[in-house]
Design a protein around this motif. Structure first.
Motif, short mmCIF file in Angstrom:
data_model
loop_
_atom_site.label_atom_id
_atom_site.label_comp_id
_atom_site.label_asym_id
_atom_site.label_seq_id
_atom_site.Cartn_x
_atom_site.Cartn_y
_atom_site.Cartn_z
N LEU A 97 41.99 65.19 12.99
CA LEU A 97 43.31 64.62 13.32
C LEU A 97 44.36 65.06 12.32
CD1 LEU A 97 42.50 60.96 14.42
CD2 LEU A 97 43.48 62.77 15.81
N GLY A 98 43.97 65.12 11.06
CA GLY A 98 44.91 65.54 10.02
C GLY A 98 45.40 66.95 10.25
N LEU A 99 44.50 67.85 10.60
CA LEU A 99 44.91 69.24 10.85
C LEU A 99 45.95 69.32 11.96
CD1 LEU A 99 41.54 71.19 10.65
CD2 LEU A 99 43.49 71.38 9.12
N PRO A 129 37.32 53.03 16.95
CA PRO A 129 35.95 52.98 16.44
C PRO A 129 35.38 54.39 16.25
CG PRO A 129 36.01 52.36 18.76
CD PRO A 129 37.45 52.50 18.30
N ALA A 130 34.49 54.52 15.28
CA ALA A 130 33.89 55.82 14.97
C ALA A 130 32.94 56.24 16.08
CB ALA A 130 33.14 55.76 13.64
N ALA A 131 32.94 57.51 16.39
CA ALA A 131 32.02 58.06 17.40
C ALA A 131 30.66 58.30 16.72
CB ALA A 131 32.57 59.34 17.97
N SER A 186 33.71 59.33 10.03
CA SER A 186 35.14 59.00 9.90
C SER A 186 35.88 60.10 9.15
CB SER A 186 35.31 57.68 9.17
OG SER A 186 34.78 56.62 9.93
N GLY A 187 35.22 60.71 8.18
CA GLY A 187 35.85 61.81 7.44
C GLY A 187 36.13 63.01 8.32
#
Length: 112
Positions: A56-58, A42-44, A49-50
């Protein structure tokens, strides 16, 4: 092995993995893992979300690329064990010029 001629050499032939491709696949898998983790939890309240996907992507791109490099290194190590010996002949291109038929240019095709 002792060579009878100076222009003969013994080499080992093996297949080598392309490191950049393995690292690229690892990075792509890292992006996919970041997307899955972003959707799964779930989003904080303080991060969108972006932003979560970006952070996380980095991290996962770097980790995935590093794991891809480790896999390539392991495959390279395994390929050295399966390397096959071969005998090759060294050819001096300067001595090969002019060996064609008189009046005909040497096109560099297969020699009989």
């Amino acid at each position: 092995m002792t060579n009878e001629r100076d222009d003969m050499s013994e080499v080992r032939i093996r297949r080598s993995p392309r490191y950049l491709r393995f690292m690229g696949v690892g990075a792509v898998l890292g992006v996919i893992a970041a997307l899955i983790l972003t959707i799964a939890f779930p989003a904080a309240a303080e991060f969108s979300s972006g932003q979560v996907f970006g952070f996380l992507g980095l991290f996962l791109v770097v980790i995935g690329g590093a794991l891809g490099a480790v896999v390539a290194l392991l495959l390279d190590r395994a390929s050295t064990r399966r390397a096959k010996p071969a005998v090759v002949e060294r050819i001096d291109p300067a001595t090969e010029i002019g060996e064609g038929t008189p009046g005909q240019p040497d096109v560099g095709g297969p020699r009989a």
